[in-house]
Design a protein around this motif. Structure first.
Motif, mmCIF file in Angstrom:
data_model
loop_
_atom_site.group_PDB
_atom_site.id
_atom_site.type_symbol
_atom_site.label_atom_id
_atom_site.label_comp_id
_atom_site.label_asym_id
_atom_site.label_seq_id
_atom_site.Cartn_x
_atom_site.Cartn_y
_atom_site.Cartn_z
ATOM 1 N N ALA A 290 27.367 39.440 42.907
ATOM 2 C CA ALA A 290 28.234 39.100 41.778
ATOM 3 C C ALA A 290 29.719 39.062 42.116
ATOM 4 O O ALA A 290 30.551 38.921 41.223
ATOM 5 N N LEU A 291 30.087 39.165 43.394
ATOM 6 C CA LEU A 291 31.485 39.065 43.808
ATOM 7 C C LEU A 291 31.620 38.035 44.925
ATOM 8 O O LEU A 291 30.728 37.880 45.757
ATOM 9 N N ALA A 292 32.782 37.349 44.942
ATOM 10 C CA ALA A 292 33.045 36.355 45.978
ATOM 11 C C ALA A 292 34.437 36.583 46.561
ATOM 12 O O ALA A 292 35.394 36.858 45.829
ATOM 13 N N PRO A 293 34.584 36.461 47.899
ATOM 14 C CA PRO A 293 35.905 36.598 48.523
ATOM 15 C C PRO A 293 36.735 35.332 48.326
ATOM 16 O O PRO A 293 36.218 34.214 48.443
ATOM 17 N N VAL A 294 38.010 35.504 48.017
ATOM 18 C CA VAL A 294 38.925 34.370 47.856
ATOM 19 C C VAL A 294 40.225 34.667 48.591
ATOM 20 O O VAL A 294 40.667 35.819 48.679
ATOM 21 N N LEU A 295 40.835 33.601 49.120
ATOM 22 C CA LEU A 295 42.072 33.713 49.882
ATOM 23 C C LEU A 295 43.238 33.216 49.046
ATOM 24 O O LEU A 295 43.219 32.096 48.524
ATOM 25 N N THR A 296 44.261 34.057 48.912
ATOM 26 C CA THR A 296 45.490 33.689 48.221
ATOM 27 C C THR A 296 46.645 33.913 49.185
ATOM 28 O O THR A 296 46.942 35.054 49.547
ATOM 29 N N GLY A 297 47.269 32.814 49.619
ATOM 30 C CA GLY A 297 48.276 32.939 50.664
ATOM 31 C C GLY A 297 47.619 33.368 51.958
ATOM 32 O O GLY A 297 46.778 32.660 52.504
ATOM 33 N N SER A 298 47.971 34.562 52.434
ATOM 34 C CA SER A 298 47.378 35.071 53.683
ATOM 35 C C SER A 298 46.514 36.303 53.448
ATOM 36 O O SER A 298 46.124 36.978 54.397
ATOM 37 N N ALA A 299 46.211 36.596 52.190
ATOM 38 C CA ALA A 299 45.458 37.810 51.875
ATOM 39 C C ALA A 299 44.176 37.472 51.109
ATOM 40 O O ALA A 299 44.149 36.575 50.265
ATOM 41 N N TRP A 300 43.118 38.250 51.415
ATOM 42 C CA TRP A 300 41.822 38.077 50.760
ATOM 43 C C TRP A 300 41.588 39.157 49.704
ATOM 44 O O TRP A 300 41.952 40.319 49.894
ATOM 45 N N GLY A 301 40.974 38.740 48.600
ATOM 46 C CA GLY A 301 40.499 39.658 47.580
ATOM 47 C C GLY A 301 39.135 39.195 47.104
ATOM 48 O O GLY A 301 38.504 38.335 47.740
ATOM 49 N N TYR A 302 38.674 39.722 45.971
ATOM 50 C CA TYR A 302 37.360 39.350 45.448
ATOM 51 C C TYR A 302 37.448 39.069 43.954
ATOM 52 O O TYR A 302 38.136 39.789 43.218
ATOM 53 N N ILE A 303 36.740 38.008 43.511
ATOM 54 C CA ILE A 303 36.649 37.687 42.094
ATOM 55 C C ILE A 303 35.227 37.904 41.607
ATOM 56 O O ILE A 303 34.287 37.916 42.401
ATOM 57 N N ASP A 304 35.075 38.060 40.279
ATOM 58 C CA ASP A 304 33.730 38.098 39.703
ATOM 59 C C ASP A 304 33.351 36.698 39.213
ATOM 60 O O ASP A 304 34.114 35.732 39.399
#
Length: 529
Positions: free
Chosen positions: A61-75
Protein backbone atom coordinates in the motif's frame (compact mmCIF):
# COMPACT_ATOMS: atom_id res chain seq x y z
CA UNK A 1 17.92 -34.23 12.55
CA UNK A 2 18.47 -33.35 8.86
CA UNK A 3 16.65 -36.53 7.78
CA UNK A 4 13.81 -35.81 10.21
CA UNK A 5 13.31 -32.30 8.81
CA UNK A 6 13.38 -33.70 5.29
CA UNK A 7 10.77 -36.30 6.19
CA UNK A 8 8.44 -33.73 7.72
CA UNK A 9 8.72 -31.36 4.80
CA UNK A 10 7.85 -34.19 2.44
CA UNK A 11 4.69 -34.98 4.42
CA UNK A 12 2.78 -32.16 2.75
CA UNK A 13 3.24 -29.01 0.74
CA UNK A 14 4.51 -26.07 2.74
CA UNK A 15 1.87 -23.70 4.03
CA UNK A 16 0.85 -20.82 1.84
CA UNK A 17 2.19 -17.35 2.66
CA UNK A 18 0.06 -15.09 4.79
CA UNK A 19 -0.30 -11.32 4.92
CA UNK A 20 3.13 -10.78 6.41
CA UNK A 21 4.85 -12.45 3.49
CA UNK A 22 2.44 -12.24 0.60
CA UNK A 23 2.22 -9.04 -1.37
CA UNK A 24 -1.12 -7.53 -2.37
CA UNK A 25 -1.33 -7.26 -6.16
CA UNK A 26 -0.97 -3.52 -6.95
CA UNK A 27 -4.01 -1.76 -8.43
CA UNK A 28 -2.03 1.32 -9.47
CA UNK A 29 0.99 1.55 -11.77
CA UNK A 30 3.47 4.43 -12.25
CA UNK A 31 3.11 6.40 -15.49
CA UNK A 32 5.08 9.29 -17.01
CA UNK A 33 3.49 12.35 -18.58
CA UNK A 34 5.54 15.29 -19.91
CA UNK A 35 8.52 14.49 -17.70
CA UNK A 36 6.56 13.99 -14.48
CA UNK A 37 5.38 10.76 -12.85
CA UNK A 38 2.01 9.86 -11.40
CA UNK A 39 -0.12 6.73 -11.11
CA UNK A 40 -2.83 5.19 -13.26
CA UNK A 41 -5.22 2.34 -12.59
CA UNK A 42 -5.12 -0.89 -14.61
CA UNK A 43 -7.39 0.66 -17.25
CA UNK A 44 -4.93 3.52 -17.76
CA UNK A 45 -6.98 6.22 -16.02
CA UNK A 46 -4.85 8.74 -14.10
CA UNK A 47 -5.61 8.41 -10.39
CA UNK A 48 -2.66 10.30 -8.85
CA UNK A 49 -1.71 13.25 -11.11
CA UNK A 50 1.87 13.35 -12.50
CA UNK A 51 3.87 15.50 -10.10
CA UNK A 52 6.95 13.49 -9.11
CA UNK A 53 10.37 13.36 -10.73
CA UNK A 54 10.22 9.55 -10.65
CA UNK A 55 8.10 6.85 -9.05
CA UNK A 56 8.28 3.16 -8.18
CA UNK A 57 5.43 0.67 -7.91
CA UNK A 58 3.15 0.13 -4.93
CA UNK A 59 3.97 -2.58 -2.41
CA UNK A 60 2.11 -3.09 0.86
CA UNK A 61 0.00 0.00 0.00
CA UNK A 62 3.00 2.37 -0.25
CA UNK A 63 5.02 3.53 -3.26
CA UNK A 64 8.41 5.33 -3.40
CA UNK A 65 8.43 8.71 -5.17
CA UNK A 66 11.27 11.08 -6.03
CA UNK A 67 10.95 14.81 -5.40
CA UNK A 68 14.03 16.73 -6.48
CA UNK A 69 16.89 14.58 -5.19
CA UNK A 70 15.08 12.96 -2.26
CA UNK A 71 12.82 9.89 -2.02
CA UNK A 72 9.75 9.45 0.15
CA UNK A 73 6.63 7.27 0.10
CA UNK A 74 2.99 7.96 -0.79
CA UNK A 75 -0.15 5.96 -0.06
CA UNK A 76 -2.79 5.00 -2.64
CA UNK A 77 -4.60 8.31 -2.21
CA UNK A 78 -1.43 10.17 -3.23
CA UNK A 79 -0.76 11.45 0.29
CA UNK A 80 2.93 11.76 1.21
CA UNK A 81 3.06 9.56 4.33
CA UNK A 82 6.88 9.38 4.60
CA UNK A 83 8.43 12.73 3.59
CA UNK A 84 11.19 12.82 0.95
CA UNK A 85 14.51 12.49 2.77
CA UNK A 86 16.38 9.46 1.39
CA UNK A 87 19.05 9.23 -1.32
CA UNK A 88 17.82 5.80 -2.52
CA UNK A 89 14.99 3.46 -1.55
CA UNK A 90 13.45 0.06 -2.24
CA UNK A 91 9.91 -1.32 -1.99
CA UNK A 92 8.26 -2.42 1.26
CA UNK A 93 8.27 -6.14 2.08
CA UNK A 94 7.22 -7.79 5.36
CA UNK A 95 6.53 -4.31 6.77
CA UNK A 96 10.01 -2.88 6.17
CA UNK A 97 11.74 -1.01 3.33
CA UNK A 98 15.44 -0.46 2.62
CA UNK A 99 16.51 3.21 2.46
CA UNK A 100 19.85 4.90 1.90
CA UNK A 101 20.90 7.93 3.90
CA UNK A 102 24.35 9.28 4.74
CA UNK A 103 25.87 6.90 2.21
CA UNK A 104 24.60 3.73 3.94
CA UNK A 105 21.49 1.54 3.84
CA UNK A 106 19.10 0.80 6.69
CA UNK A 107 15.44 -0.20 7.09
CA UNK A 108 12.35 1.84 7.99
CA UNK A 109 8.87 0.72 8.99
CA UNK A 110 5.65 2.03 7.44
CA UNK A 111 5.62 5.06 9.72
CA UNK A 112 9.06 6.09 8.47
CA UNK A 113 10.80 5.10 11.71
CA UNK A 114 14.36 3.82 11.22
CA UNK A 115 14.17 0.37 12.83
CA UNK A 116 17.54 -0.92 11.56
CA UNK A 117 20.16 1.86 11.49
CA UNK A 118 22.12 2.45 8.25
CA UNK A 119 25.31 0.39 8.15
CA UNK A 120 27.96 -0.64 5.66
CA UNK A 121 27.08 -4.34 5.65
CA UNK A 122 23.59 -3.69 4.17
CA UNK A 123 24.29 -3.53 0.44
CA UNK A 124 22.04 -3.93 -2.60
CA UNK A 125 22.67 -6.48 -5.35
CA UNK A 126 20.83 -6.81 -8.65
CA UNK A 127 17.80 -8.21 -6.80
CA UNK A 128 15.54 -6.15 -4.51
CA UNK A 129 16.96 -5.42 -1.05
CA UNK A 130 14.17 -6.88 1.08
CA UNK A 131 13.29 -9.27 3.89
CA UNK A 132 11.92 -12.72 3.05
CA UNK A 133 10.83 -15.10 5.80
CA UNK A 134 12.28 -12.63 8.31
CA UNK A 135 15.83 -12.47 6.91
CA UNK A 136 17.78 -10.17 4.58
CA UNK A 137 21.27 -10.64 3.08
CA UNK A 138 24.15 -8.55 4.52
CA UNK A 139 27.67 -8.28 3.16
CA UNK A 140 31.18 -7.95 4.55
CA UNK A 141 33.87 -7.77 1.89
CA UNK A 142 32.86 -10.15 -0.88
CA UNK A 143 30.85 -12.51 1.31
CA UNK A 144 27.26 -12.38 2.48
CA UNK A 145 25.21 -13.71 5.38
CA UNK A 146 21.80 -12.86 6.81
CA UNK A 147 20.31 -10.37 9.30
CA UNK A 148 16.97 -10.62 11.14
CA UNK A 149 14.43 -7.83 11.70
CA UNK A 150 16.04 -6.74 14.95
CA UNK A 151 19.25 -5.94 13.06
CA UNK A 152 21.10 -8.94 14.47
CA UNK A 153 23.35 -10.88 12.10
CA UNK A 154 22.09 -14.42 12.65
CA UNK A 155 24.07 -16.08 9.84
CA UNK A 156 27.63 -14.65 9.55
CA UNK A 157 28.82 -13.58 6.07
CA UNK A 158 30.52 -16.56 4.41
CA UNK A 159 28.79 -17.12 1.06
CA UNK A 160 29.60 -15.61 -2.33
CA UNK A 161 27.82 -14.66 -5.54
CA UNK A 162 29.81 -15.61 -8.64
CA UNK A 163 27.20 -15.33 -11.40
CA UNK A 164 27.32 -12.06 -13.33
CA UNK A 165 24.37 -9.96 -12.21
CA UNK A 166 23.56 -12.54 -9.53
CA UNK A 167 22.29 -11.93 -6.01
CA UNK A 168 22.13 -13.79 -2.67
CA UNK A 169 19.35 -16.37 -2.44
CA UNK A 170 16.16 -15.48 -0.62
CA UNK A 171 14.80 -18.01 1.85
CA UNK A 172 11.94 -20.13 0.56
CA UNK A 173 10.05 -22.44 2.92
CA UNK A 174 12.83 -22.36 5.44
CA UNK A 175 15.88 -23.06 3.26
CA UNK A 176 18.13 -21.14 0.87
CA UNK A 177 20.58 -22.29 -1.77
CA UNK A 178 24.10 -20.88 -1.18
CA UNK A 179 27.42 -21.00 -2.96
CA UNK A 180 31.03 -21.30 -1.87
CA UNK A 181 32.87 -21.81 -5.18
CA UNK A 182 32.87 -24.06 -6.98
CA UNK A 183 29.84 -25.75 -5.40
CA UNK A 184 26.35 -25.09 -4.05
CA UNK A 185 24.52 -26.39 -0.99
CA UNK A 186 21.52 -25.50 1.19
CA UNK A 187 21.23 -23.86 4.63
CA UNK A 188 18.35 -23.46 7.06
CA UNK A 189 17.31 -20.23 8.79
CA UNK A 190 19.85 -20.80 11.55
CA UNK A 191 22.67 -21.03 9.02
CA UNK A 192 23.05 -24.77 9.51
CA UNK A 193 24.20 -26.61 6.39
CA UNK A 194 21.34 -29.05 5.79
CA UNK A 195 22.63 -30.18 2.37
CA UNK A 196 26.43 -30.04 1.91
CA UNK A 197 28.16 -28.23 -0.95
CA UNK A 198 28.27 -30.54 -3.96
CA UNK A 199 26.30 -29.06 -6.87
CA UNK A 200 27.24 -26.90 -9.84
CA UNK A 201 24.08 -24.87 -9.21
CA UNK A 202 20.98 -25.12 -7.03
CA UNK A 203 17.45 -23.69 -6.99
CA UNK A 204 14.65 -23.44 -4.39
CA UNK A 205 12.64 -26.45 -3.19
CA UNK A 206 9.09 -27.02 -4.46
CA UNK A 207 6.93 -30.02 -3.52
CA UNK A 208 9.87 -31.39 -1.54
CA UNK A 209 12.26 -31.45 -4.51
CA UNK A 210 14.87 -28.95 -5.71
CA UNK A 211 16.48 -28.68 -9.17
CA UNK A 212 20.29 -29.02 -9.09
CA UNK A 213 22.90 -28.96 -11.83
CA UNK A 214 25.77 -31.45 -12.11
CA UNK A 215 28.22 -31.21 -15.05
CA UNK A 216 25.88 -28.98 -17.03
CA UNK A 217 22.77 -31.16 -16.64
CA UNK A 218 19.78 -30.76 -14.34
CA UNK A 219 18.15 -33.24 -11.98
CA UNK A 220 16.26 -33.16 -8.67
CA UNK A 221 17.18 -33.84 -5.04
CA UNK A 222 15.00 -34.29 -1.96
CA UNK A 223 15.70 -32.59 1.37
CA UNK A 224 17.85 -35.46 2.52
CA UNK A 225 20.14 -34.58 -0.44
CA UNK A 226 19.31 -37.82 -2.22
CA UNK A 227 19.42 -37.47 -6.02
CA UNK A 228 15.95 -38.79 -6.81
CA UNK A 229 16.02 -37.80 -10.50
CA UNK A 230 19.44 -38.09 -12.15
CA UNK A 231 20.92 -34.99 -13.89
CA UNK A 232 20.13 -35.40 -17.60
CA UNK A 233 18.10 -32.37 -18.73
CA UNK A 234 19.16 -29.06 -20.31
CA UNK A 235 16.63 -27.15 -18.18
CA UNK A 236 13.88 -27.98 -15.68
CA UNK A 237 10.90 -26.30 -14.06
CA UNK A 238 9.34 -26.92 -10.61
CA UNK A 239 6.87 -29.77 -10.08
CA UNK A 240 3.12 -29.10 -10.17
CA UNK A 241 0.45 -31.79 -9.72
CA UNK A 242 3.18 -34.41 -9.82
CA UNK A 243 4.71 -33.35 -13.15
CA UNK A 244 7.61 -31.05 -14.06
CA UNK A 245 8.52 -29.55 -17.43
CA UNK A 246 11.98 -30.53 -18.72
CA UNK A 247 14.00 -29.36 -21.72
CA UNK A 248 15.86 -31.78 -23.96
CA UNK A 249 17.52 -30.02 -26.87
CA UNK A 250 15.06 -27.35 -27.94
CA UNK A 251 11.78 -29.03 -26.93
CA UNK A 252 9.93 -29.37 -23.63
CA UNK A 253 8.23 -32.43 -22.20
CA UNK A 254 7.15 -33.54 -18.70
CA UNK A 255 8.49 -36.02 -16.15
CA UNK A 256 6.80 -37.49 -13.07
CA UNK A 257 8.31 -37.44 -9.56
CA UNK A 258 10.12 -40.72 -10.18
CA UNK A 259 11.87 -39.19 -13.20
CA UNK A 260 9.85 -41.18 -15.73
CA UNK A 261 9.13 -39.30 -18.96
CA UNK A 262 5.35 -38.84 -18.86
CA UNK A 263 5.09 -36.57 -21.93
CA UNK A 264 7.88 -36.77 -24.55
CA UNK A 265 9.64 -33.48 -25.47
CA UNK A 266 7.73 -31.83 -28.33
CA UNK A 267 6.64 -28.34 -27.22
CA UNK A 268 8.25 -24.92 -27.78
CA UNK A 269 7.05 -23.55 -24.42
CA UNK A 270 5.19 -25.04 -21.49
CA UNK A 271 3.62 -23.99 -18.21
CA UNK A 272 2.61 -25.99 -15.13
CA UNK A 273 -0.31 -28.42 -14.86
CA UNK A 274 -3.49 -27.24 -13.16
CA UNK A 275 -6.68 -29.31 -12.91
CA UNK A 276 -5.12 -31.86 -15.24
CA UNK A 277 -4.29 -29.43 -18.06
CA UNK A 278 -1.13 -27.50 -18.93
CA UNK A 279 -0.56 -24.56 -21.25
CA UNK A 280 1.72 -25.16 -24.26
CA UNK A 281 2.81 -22.77 -27.00
CA UNK A 282 3.52 -23.12 -30.71
CA UNK A 283 6.14 -20.44 -31.38
CA UNK A 284 5.62 -20.58 -35.16
CA UNK A 285 1.89 -19.88 -34.85
CA UNK A 286 2.43 -17.73 -31.72
CA UNK A 287 -0.59 -19.38 -30.11
CA UNK A 288 -1.29 -21.18 -26.84
CA UNK A 289 -3.27 -24.38 -26.32
CA UNK A 290 -3.71 -26.95 -23.54
CA UNK A 291 -2.54 -30.56 -23.19
CA UNK A 292 -3.70 -33.29 -20.84
CA UNK A 293 -1.40 -35.41 -18.67
CA UNK A 294 -0.72 -37.82 -21.53
CA UNK A 295 0.50 -34.98 -23.76
CA UNK A 296 -2.58 -35.00 -25.97
CA UNK A 297 -3.63 -31.56 -27.27
CA UNK A 298 -6.96 -31.25 -25.44
CA UNK A 299 -7.62 -27.62 -26.46
CA UNK A 300 -6.12 -26.54 -29.84
CA UNK A 301 -3.61 -23.71 -30.30
CA UNK A 302 -5.97 -20.74 -30.48
CA UNK A 303 -5.05 -18.09 -27.92
CA UNK A 304 -2.58 -15.22 -27.89
CA UNK A 305 -2.36 -15.59 -24.09
CA UNK A 306 -3.76 -17.97 -21.49
CA UNK A 307 -3.82 -18.73 -17.74
CA UNK A 308 -4.15 -21.81 -15.55
CA UNK A 309 -7.43 -23.62 -14.89
CA UNK A 310 -9.21 -23.19 -11.55
CA UNK A 311 -12.73 -24.45 -10.86
CA UNK A 312 -12.97 -25.50 -14.52
CA UNK A 313 -12.28 -22.02 -15.90
CA UNK A 314 -9.12 -20.55 -17.49
CA UNK A 315 -8.43 -17.00 -18.62
CA UNK A 316 -7.60 -16.64 -22.33
CA UNK A 317 -7.06 -13.86 -24.88
CA UNK A 318 -8.35 -14.23 -28.41
CA UNK A 319 -8.33 -11.59 -31.16
CA UNK A 320 -7.62 -8.82 -28.67
CA UNK A 321 -10.41 -9.83 -26.30
CA UNK A 322 -10.20 -11.61 -22.95
CA UNK A 323 -12.50 -14.20 -21.47
CA UNK A 324 -12.79 -17.59 -19.79
CA UNK A 325 -12.98 -21.08 -21.27
CA UNK A 326 -14.07 -24.39 -19.78
CA UNK A 327 -11.95 -27.60 -19.93
CA UNK A 328 -13.50 -28.47 -23.32
CA UNK A 329 -12.22 -25.18 -24.75
CA UNK A 330 -15.68 -23.64 -24.96
CA UNK A 331 -15.81 -19.90 -24.23
CA UNK A 332 -17.66 -19.36 -20.96
CA UNK A 333 -17.81 -15.58 -21.28
CA UNK A 334 -15.83 -12.68 -22.71
CA UNK A 335 -14.69 -9.69 -20.69
CA UNK A 336 -15.01 -6.00 -21.48
CA UNK A 337 -11.64 -4.29 -22.06
CA UNK A 338 -12.24 -2.12 -18.97
CA UNK A 339 -12.20 -5.21 -16.70
CA UNK A 340 -8.94 -6.77 -15.57
CA UNK A 341 -7.90 -9.87 -13.65
CA UNK A 342 -4.56 -10.60 -11.99
CA UNK A 343 -3.92 -14.36 -11.98
CA UNK A 344 -7.68 -14.84 -12.49
CA UNK A 345 -9.24 -17.90 -10.91
CA UNK A 346 -12.57 -18.86 -9.42
CA UNK A 347 -13.00 -20.02 -5.82
CA UNK A 348 -16.48 -20.96 -4.73
CA UNK A 349 -17.83 -19.65 -8.03
CA UNK A 350 -16.46 -16.11 -7.63
CA UNK A 351 -13.29 -14.42 -8.87
CA UNK A 352 -11.77 -11.03 -7.94
CA UNK A 353 -11.96 -8.59 -10.88
CA UNK A 354 -10.73 -5.03 -11.37
CA UNK A 355 -12.71 -2.28 -13.08
CA UNK A 356 -12.40 1.51 -13.09
CA UNK A 357 -9.83 1.59 -10.33
CA UNK A 358 -11.46 -0.81 -7.88
CA UNK A 359 -11.86 -4.53 -7.18
CA UNK A 360 -15.07 -6.51 -7.04
CA UNK A 361 -16.16 -10.09 -7.78
CA UNK A 362 -17.62 -11.74 -10.89
CA UNK A 363 -19.44 -15.05 -11.18
CA UNK A 364 -18.79 -17.74 -13.81
CA UNK A 365 -21.17 -15.98 -16.20
CA UNK A 366 -18.96 -12.88 -16.08
CA UNK A 367 -21.46 -10.78 -14.12
CA UNK A 368 -20.28 -8.48 -11.32
CA UNK A 369 -22.17 -9.84 -8.33
CA UNK A 370 -20.11 -7.68 -5.95
CA UNK A 371 -19.53 -4.28 -7.52
CA UNK A 372 -15.93 -2.93 -7.65
CA UNK A 373 -15.16 -0.75 -4.64
CA UNK A 374 -12.14 -2.32 -2.91
CA UNK A 375 -8.47 -1.42 -3.25
CA UNK A 376 -7.57 -5.09 -3.06
CA UNK A 377 -9.48 -8.36 -2.89
CA UNK A 378 -8.45 -11.96 -2.14
CA UNK A 379 -10.19 -15.17 -3.15
CA UNK A 380 -13.22 -16.27 -1.12
CA UNK A 381 -12.76 -18.90 1.57
CA UNK A 382 -16.05 -20.12 2.93
CA UNK A 383 -18.56 -17.32 3.50
CA UNK A 384 -16.10 -14.40 3.37
CA UNK A 385 -13.09 -12.97 1.55
CA UNK A 386 -10.30 -10.68 2.73
CA UNK A 387 -10.46 -7.20 1.17
CA UNK A 388 -8.73 -3.89 1.69
CA UNK A 389 -10.12 -0.34 1.60
CA UNK A 390 -7.19 2.06 1.72
CA UNK A 391 -5.09 0.78 4.63
CA UNK A 392 -7.99 -1.03 6.27
CA UNK A 393 -8.29 -4.78 5.90
CA UNK A 394 -11.73 -6.31 6.24
CA UNK A 395 -14.01 -9.24 5.42
CA UNK A 396 -16.75 -9.15 2.80
CA UNK A 397 -19.54 -11.73 2.46
CA UNK A 398 -20.93 -13.16 -0.78
CA UNK A 399 -23.60 -10.48 -0.99
CA UNK A 400 -20.90 -7.82 -0.99
CA UNK A 401 -21.58 -6.67 2.56
CA UNK A 402 -18.52 -5.59 4.53
CA UNK A 403 -18.99 -7.62 7.70
CA UNK A 404 -15.78 -6.57 9.48
CA UNK A 405 -13.03 -3.93 9.34
CA UNK A 406 -9.62 -3.99 11.01
CA UNK A 407 -7.98 -0.88 12.44
CA UNK A 408 -4.62 -0.09 10.74
CA UNK A 409 -1.89 -1.24 10.89
CA UNK A 410 -3.56 -4.59 11.60
CA UNK A 411 -3.66 -6.98 8.65
CA UNK A 412 -5.44 -10.17 7.66
CA UNK A 413 -3.80 -13.23 6.12
CA UNK A 414 -5.35 -16.42 4.79
CA UNK A 415 -8.68 -17.98 5.69
CA UNK A 416 -9.34 -21.67 6.37
CA UNK A 417 -11.85 -23.62 8.44
CA UNK A 418 -13.88 -20.43 8.91
CA UNK A 419 -11.03 -18.58 10.67
CA UNK A 420 -8.75 -15.90 9.22
CA UNK A 421 -5.19 -15.20 10.29
CA UNK A 422 -4.81 -11.84 12.07
CA UNK A 423 -1.67 -9.86 12.90
CA UNK A 424 -1.53 -6.46 14.67
CA UNK A 425 0.98 -5.13 12.11
CA UNK A 426 2.32 -5.97 8.65
CA UNK A 427 5.57 -7.28 10.07
CA UNK A 428 3.63 -10.32 11.27
CA UNK A 429 5.55 -10.86 14.53
CA UNK A 430 2.50 -12.31 16.30
CA UNK A 431 -0.63 -14.02 15.02
CA UNK A 432 -4.15 -14.83 16.11
CA UNK A 433 -7.50 -15.49 14.42
CA UNK A 434 -10.79 -13.76 13.69
CA UNK A 435 -14.01 -15.53 12.68
CA UNK A 436 -16.12 -14.79 9.60
CA UNK A 437 -17.78 -11.87 11.42
CA UNK A 438 -14.39 -10.32 12.23
CA UNK A 439 -14.66 -11.17 15.94
CA UNK A 440 -11.32 -11.93 17.61
CA UNK A 441 -11.59 -15.55 18.70
CA UNK A 442 -7.90 -16.18 19.35
CA UNK A 443 -5.70 -13.27 20.43
CA UNK A 444 -2.45 -12.65 18.49
CA UNK A 445 -0.02 -14.36 20.83
CA UNK A 446 1.54 -17.00 18.57
CA UNK A 447 4.87 -16.36 16.87
CA UNK A 448 6.26 -17.68 13.61
CA UNK A 449 8.65 -20.46 14.67
CA UNK A 450 12.35 -19.66 14.01
CA UNK A 451 12.80 -23.04 12.34
CA UNK A 452 12.93 -24.42 8.83
CA UNK A 453 9.65 -23.79 7.05
CA UNK A 454 8.23 -21.80 9.99
CA UNK A 455 4.93 -20.12 9.08
CA UNK A 456 2.05 -18.44 10.93
CA UNK A 457 -0.43 -20.90 12.52
CA UNK A 458 -3.22 -22.06 10.22
CA UNK A 459 -6.29 -24.12 11.01
CA UNK A 460 -6.94 -27.35 9.15
CA UNK A 461 -9.68 -29.81 10.06
CA UNK A 462 -10.41 -27.95 13.29
CA UNK A 463 -6.86 -27.85 14.71
CA UNK A 464 -3.83 -25.61 14.29
CA UNK A 465 -0.19 -26.33 15.04
CA UNK A 466 1.19 -23.60 17.34
CA UNK A 467 4.66 -22.86 18.65
CA UNK A 468 4.71 -22.55 22.45
CA UNK A 469 7.92 -22.08 24.46
CA UNK A 470 10.09 -23.75 21.85
CA UNK A 471 7.77 -26.71 21.16
CA UNK A 472 4.82 -27.48 18.87
CA UNK A 473 1.37 -28.45 20.06
CA UNK A 474 -2.16 -28.22 18.64
CA UNK A 475 -5.02 -25.94 19.65
CA UNK A 476 -8.69 -26.22 18.72
CA UNK A 477 -10.96 -23.36 17.63
CA UNK A 478 -11.61 -22.44 21.30
CA UNK A 479 -7.81 -22.15 21.77
CA UNK A 480 -7.73 -25.15 24.03
CA UNK A 481 -4.40 -26.94 23.86
CA UNK A 482 -5.82 -30.33 22.95
CA UNK A 483 -2.43 -31.89 22.10
CA UNK A 484 0.39 -30.83 24.42
CA UNK A 485 3.33 -28.82 23.06
CA UNK A 486 5.96 -31.57 23.11
CA UNK A 487 7.05 -31.80 19.46
CA UNK A 488 10.14 -30.37 17.82
CA UNK A 489 8.32 -30.18 14.47
CA UNK A 490 4.68 -30.40 13.40
CA UNK A 491 2.57 -29.79 10.32
CA UNK A 492 -1.14 -29.36 9.54
CA UNK A 493 -3.75 -32.10 9.66
CA UNK A 494 -4.95 -33.84 6.52
CA UNK A 495 -7.33 -36.81 6.40
CA UNK A 496 -7.39 -36.72 10.20
CA UNK A 497 -3.61 -37.16 10.54
CA UNK A 498 -0.65 -34.85 11.16
CA UNK A 499 3.12 -35.47 10.87
CA UNK A 500 5.25 -34.65 13.95
CA UNK A 501 8.81 -35.15 15.12
CA UNK A 502 10.39 -35.45 18.58
CA UNK A 503 14.15 -35.78 18.62
CA UNK A 504 14.97 -38.38 16.00
CA UNK A 505 11.51 -39.92 16.13
CA UNK A 506 9.15 -39.10 13.25
CA UNK A 507 5.52 -40.15 13.48
CA UNK A 508 1.97 -39.55 12.27
CA UNK A 509 -0.61 -38.74 14.98
CA UNK A 510 -4.41 -38.69 15.00
CA UNK A 511 -6.54 -35.89 16.46
CA UNK A 512 -6.18 -37.25 19.98
CA UNK A 513 -2.39 -37.07 19.69
CA UNK A 514 -2.09 -40.85 19.52
CA UNK A 515 0.73 -42.15 17.33
CA UNK A 516 -0.84 -44.22 14.56
CA UNK A 517 2.32 -44.78 12.56
CA UNK A 518 6.07 -44.53 13.09
CA UNK A 519 7.92 -43.18 10.05
CA UNK A 520 11.61 -43.99 9.52
CA UNK A 521 13.65 -40.82 8.81
CA UNK A 522 14.01 -40.26 5.09
CA UNK A 523 10.72 -42.06 4.24
CA UNK A 524 7.57 -40.30 3.06
CA UNK A 525 4.55 -40.53 5.41
CA UNK A 526 1.07 -39.76 4.05
CA UNK A 527 0.61 -36.16 2.95
CA UNK A 528 -1.52 -33.77 4.94
CA UNK A 529 -3.65 -31.03 3.43
Amino acid sequence: MKKILATLVLVLLALSSAAGGKQDAPSLKPVERDGKWGFADLAGKIVIPPQFDYAGGFSEALAPVLTGSAWGYIDESGKMVIPPQFAEVDLFAEGLAAVKTGGKWGFIDQTGKMVIPPQAMIQPYSAPLRFTEGLVPVTIGHRYGYMDKTGKVVIPPQFVVTAEGGAPAEFSRGVAEVEIPPTWGYIDQRGKMVIPYQFQEGRPFRDGLAPVAVKGKWGFIDKSAKMVIAPQYDEVEPFSQGLAAVLLGDKYGFIDMTGKLAVPPQFDQTERFSEGLARVRDNKEQKWGFIDRTGKLAIPYSFSNAGDFAEERAWVELDGHGGFIDPAGKVSFTVDKSVFFTSPRFVGGLAPAYSQGKWGYVDKAGKFVIQPRFDFARDFSGPTAVVRLGKRYGLVDRSGKLVAEMKPPAALGESADGLTQFTPDLQGNSWGFVDSSGKMVIAPRYVVPPVEGGMPPRFSQGLAAVYVKGKYGFIDRREKLVIAATFDEARSYGDGLAPVATGYRVAVIDKTGKVVKEVPAGKNPPRGD
